[in-house]
Write an enzyme that holds these catalytic residues in place. Sequence first.
Site, mmCIF file in Angstrom:
data_model
loop_
_atom_site.group_PDB
_atom_site.id
_atom_site.type_symbol
_atom_site.label_atom_id
_atom_site.label_comp_id
_atom_site.label_asym_id
_atom_site.label_seq_id
_atom_site.Cartn_x
_atom_site.Cartn_y
_atom_site.Cartn_z
ATOM 1 N N GLU A 158 4.786 54.441 38.793
ATOM 2 C CA GLU A 158 5.736 53.816 37.872
ATOM 3 C C GLU A 158 5.104 52.603 37.176
ATOM 4 O O GLU A 158 4.373 51.824 37.804
ATOM 5 C CB GLU A 158 6.980 53.390 38.663
ATOM 6 C CG GLU A 158 8.050 52.799 37.776
ATOM 7 C CD GLU A 158 9.324 52.440 38.534
ATOM 8 O OE1 GLU A 158 9.576 52.984 39.637
ATOM 9 O OE2 GLU A 158 10.070 51.585 38.010
ATOM 10 N N HIS B 277 9.440 52.444 48.743
ATOM 11 C CA HIS B 277 9.587 52.345 47.290
ATOM 12 C C HIS B 277 8.527 51.383 46.754
ATOM 13 O O HIS B 277 8.436 50.235 47.168
ATOM 14 C CB HIS B 277 10.998 51.840 46.992
ATOM 15 C CG HIS B 277 11.324 51.777 45.543
ATOM 16 N ND1 HIS B 277 11.069 50.670 44.777
ATOM 17 C CD2 HIS B 277 11.880 52.696 44.709
ATOM 18 C CE1 HIS B 277 11.469 50.894 43.529
ATOM 19 N NE2 HIS B 277 11.968 52.116 43.469
ATOM 20 N N GLU C 290 10.298 57.321 44.927
ATOM 21 C CA GLU C 290 9.444 56.532 44.012
ATOM 22 C C GLU C 290 8.490 55.680 44.844
ATOM 23 O O GLU C 290 8.361 54.474 44.650
ATOM 24 C CB GLU C 290 10.293 55.616 43.133
ATOM 25 C CG GLU C 290 11.442 56.314 42.417
ATOM 26 C CD GLU C 290 12.257 55.405 41.503
ATOM 27 O OE1 GLU C 290 12.316 55.689 40.319
ATOM 28 O OE2 GLU C 290 12.815 54.406 41.984
ATOM 29 N N GLY D 184 17.910 44.262 49.371
ATOM 30 C CA GLY D 184 17.482 45.655 49.525
ATOM 31 C C GLY D 184 16.333 45.952 48.581
ATOM 32 O O GLY D 184 15.423 46.700 48.896
ATOM 33 N N HIS D 185 16.391 45.392 47.377
ATOM 34 C CA HIS D 185 15.275 45.474 46.426
ATOM 35 C C HIS D 185 14.773 44.051 46.225
ATOM 36 O O HIS D 185 15.454 43.211 45.673
ATOM 37 C CB HIS D 185 15.742 46.068 45.102
ATOM 38 C CG HIS D 185 14.614 46.407 44.162
ATOM 39 N ND1 HIS D 185 13.537 45.570 43.913
ATOM 40 C CD2 HIS D 185 14.397 47.522 43.402
ATOM 41 C CE1 HIS D 185 12.722 46.137 43.053
ATOM 42 N NE2 HIS D 185 13.206 47.328 42.726
ATOM 43 N N HIS E 187 21.886 45.859 44.734
ATOM 44 C CA HIS E 187 21.051 45.055 43.818
ATOM 45 C C HIS E 187 21.572 43.712 43.310
ATOM 46 O O HIS E 187 21.085 43.213 42.294
ATOM 47 C CB HIS E 187 20.697 45.903 42.587
ATOM 48 C CG HIS E 187 19.659 46.967 42.825
ATOM 49 N ND1 HIS E 187 19.815 47.992 43.716
ATOM 50 C CD2 HIS E 187 18.434 47.165 42.263
ATOM 51 C CE1 HIS E 187 18.760 48.781 43.687
ATOM 52 N NE2 HIS E 187 17.895 48.290 42.823
ATOM 53 N N CYS F 199 14.136 50.203 33.675
ATOM 54 C CA CYS F 199 13.471 49.046 34.281
ATOM 55 C C CYS F 199 12.102 48.767 33.660
ATOM 56 O O CYS F 199 11.690 47.614 33.523
ATOM 57 C CB CYS F 199 13.320 49.264 35.778
ATOM 58 S SG CYS F 199 12.629 50.867 36.198
ATOM 59 N N CYS F 200 11.387 49.841 33.254
ATOM 60 C CA CYS F 200 9.980 49.640 32.861
ATOM 61 C C CYS F 200 9.770 48.961 31.504
ATOM 62 O O CYS F 200 8.971 48.012 31.429
ATOM 63 C CB CYS F 200 9.225 50.963 32.905
ATOM 64 S SG CYS F 200 9.220 51.759 34.517
ATOM 65 N N CYS G 43 6.450 49.867 36.351
ATOM 66 C CA CYS G 43 6.863 48.637 37.063
ATOM 67 C C CYS G 43 6.015 48.396 38.313
ATOM 68 O O CYS G 43 5.798 47.246 38.705
ATOM 69 C CB CYS G 43 8.320 48.736 37.522
ATOM 70 S SG CYS G 43 9.508 48.570 36.211
HETATM 71 O O1 FUB Z 1 15.983 49.698 41.489
HETATM 72 C C1 FUB Z 1 15.616 48.925 40.382
HETATM 73 C C2 FUB Z 1 14.475 49.576 39.647
HETATM 74 O O2 FUB Z 1 14.895 50.858 39.182
HETATM 75 C C3 FUB Z 1 13.282 49.878 40.500
HETATM 76 O O3 FUB Z 1 12.396 48.839 40.610
HETATM 77 C C4 FUB Z 1 12.708 51.056 39.813
HETATM 78 O O4 FUB Z 1 11.804 51.765 40.608
HETATM 79 C C5 FUB Z 1 13.925 51.849 39.455
HETATM 80 O O5 FUB Z 1 14.349 52.609 40.541
HETATM 81 ZN ZN ZN Z 2 10.279 50.687 36.180
#
Ligand code: FUB
Ligand code: ZN
Length: 639
Positions: free
Chosen positions: A349, A281, A333, A212-213, A163, A429-430, A351
Site C-alpha cells: 500500500e 496490518h 493488508e 486500534g490503528h 478509529h 487514505c493513500c 500509505c
Molecule cells: O484504516 C485506515 C486506513 O485505511 C489504513 O491505514 C489503510 O490501510 C486503509 O485500510
Molecule cells: Zn492508504
Amino acid sequence: MNSREFSNHLKTDNVKINDPFWNKINETVRTSVIPYQYLALQDKVEGAEKSYCIENFIKAGRVAKKLRQGIESQKFPIDKWVYDEKNSDENAFHGYVFQDSDVYKWIEAVGYSLQNYPDSDLEEKANKFIDIICNAQLDNGYLDTLYIINDIDKTFTNLKDWHELYCFGHMVEGALSYYNATGNRKLLDAACRFADLICDTFGEDKIKGYPGHEIAEMALVKLYNETGKNEYLKTAKFFIDERGKRPYYFDCEKGTKSTAENYHYNQAHIPPRMQREAVGHAVRGVYLYSAMADIAKAYDDNELFNACKSIWNNIENKKMYITGGVGSTVDGEAFSFNYDLPNDLAYAETCASIGLIFFARRMAENEINSRYADVMERALYNTVLSGMSQDGKSFFYVNPLEVLPEASNSDSRKRHIKPVRQKWFSCACCPPNLARLISSLNEYIYTENDNTLFVNLYIGTELDCGKAHITVTSDYTESGKVAFKIDCKKPFTLALRIPGWCGKYTISEKFDIKNGYAFIKIRESVNISIEFKTDVKIIKCSNRVRANVGKAAVTRGPFVYCVEEADNGNNLQMLRLSDSPDFKYENGIIFAGGFREKEDDALYSEYKSPDLEECIIKFIPYYRWGNRGENEMSVYIRI
Ligand code: FUB
Ligand code: ZN
C-alpha cells in the site's frame, strides 16, 4: 563514536527545495493534487468515488449545535466499517469510519505547501474547511464525526476498530502543519482541546486503552514537541506501554477473550518492547514502529530502541520489496511471513511505504547509520512516487510488481491489483497521505546534532541552519552529480550518506567513512562536489524469495525499473535479459539487449531449448508505469 547518537530533522523553515526532478513533482502536488483533493473531499469530482468527508463535518456541526442547546438528536447505529446511502439513513454518517482523516491529511499537505509557496486563495479554502471542522467540535473537545452524528453516548467504546484515536492523530498532524505555515491557531487550539480530553481519558487509573490503528502516539509526540506539554508525551508513552498487555484491552472493551493470534493484526499481541518482527496490518505497523522510535528517543529508552532495530532488520532483510513496498498480502493488508514477496499478489500500500519513510527518519534520528535513509530513498523514489499518476489526477493504493490486466479483471484473488490508477477511492487514505509526504519532503533531507549535519537525501536545496548556509545543486537522479556551496557560520562536520546502491563515487574533499556516511570537517566556507556513479545495475533477489528465482531487476541510481507492454509487447514473461547486456541510457529510459522466447503451441511438450529471438528490451522507471492505459508490467525479468 557511539552510533546511538541522536539527531533532529531540519524543518521546512530551514530548507527550501529547488531541484530539477522534485520541482516538477512538487508543482504537480501543489497545482493538481491539492486542488483536486479539495474537490474530491466535497464530492465534486465527476465519476470519482464519493468521499462524504466534508458532508460528515457539516452534519456533525448541526448535531453539535443541537447538543450544545440540550436538544436530543436522532441516533444511528455504529456497527459497520463503512456506511453509505444503501446501508444507512441519509442523515447518518457516511463513508469509512476514518473518513475525517482525509480532510486532516489534506490540511496537513496544504500547510506544508503554504510554507513553500504562499497562496492566499488556498489558505482561504483551508480556513473554510477549518471553520466547518471546528464547528463540529463538542464543548469538551471531542471531535469525531462518526460518533457525533450517529451516537455520542458510545464514544471510546470500540478503540480496536472504529478509529477515533486515528482521526485524532491526523487532526493533530494537520493542525500542527497548518499552524506552522500560517500562524493560525484555530485548528491547533481545537486539536489541543481534543488532546487534553484524550489525556484526561486515557492513562493509569483511567481507561487503559490504546489505539486500534496507531498514529495518535506519533501525533502526541509532535504536539509535545510543539507545545512542551508533558502530558502529551506521557500519554503517547502510555499508549505504547499499555499495548499488548494481558488481559487485552480490546477484549475488555468487548467483553470477549482472545489469544495473541487475534491481535497480530493490530500489533497488540505482545507489548511493543517485546516485539521483534513486523506483523499485521502494514500501515498500522509502520506507524507504531515510528512512534516506538519517537519514544525511544524522547526517553533514551534502549530496550524500546532494540525492539525497533529488530523490527527494522526484519523488514529490511526479509519483508520489503525492492521498490520499498511493504505488506505483501491483501489478507489484512498485512505483513506476511519472511521472504514472502509475491510480485503479482503484492499489496504494498502507498500509505505503508509512506509510513516506512516515517519510521526510517525516526530511526536515523536515533542512530547514525545510512541504512535508514537508504530505505527512505528506496520507498520514496519507487513505491511512493508510483502511487500517483504523472498528472497527479489518479492514484494507486496497491503497488504490485507484476500486473496482467486480464488477471486483475477476472481473478478475484487479484482484484486488489489495479492495472490503471483510480481517480479516487471510497477508502481514500493513500492520495492525501501522498500529498502530505511530498509537500513535507523538505523535512526528510537533513538531520543534525550539535556537531554534525547529516545529508540523507540528495535533493537540490537552499538550507540555512546554525552551522552554515548551504546551496545544494543536485543532478542526483540523472548524472549522480551533486554540488555543495557552503557558507560556513562555525566549524562543523558534514556527513554525506553514501547511497547503498552506489559502488563508485568521488568527493572533492578529504573524508572518513563511518556507518555509511562520509564525514568531512568543515572549517571555512567551501565548495564540495560529489559524483555518485549511476551505472545501470542488474539486481538479484535472495533465492529464499520463491517468486524471483531465475529473475533479476534492473536499477539505476535510486530508481527501480520495470518493463511495460506498451514498450515491449504482451507476454512479458517471455522476455529474457542477457547475462551482461550493453545498457543504453537515454532520458530516463534504459535499453538492454535480450531475447524473446517464441510462444509454445502445445500446453505440454517434451523439453527442448526454447527458440529465442534477439530483441532490445526497454525499461522505464517503476514509478512511471501505468501512465499509458491498461497494460502488462513487470519489475522482475527472467535472466
Ligand atoms: O484504516 C485506515 C486506513 O485505511 C489504513 O491505514 C489503510 O490501510 C486503509 O485500510
Ligand atoms: Zn492508504
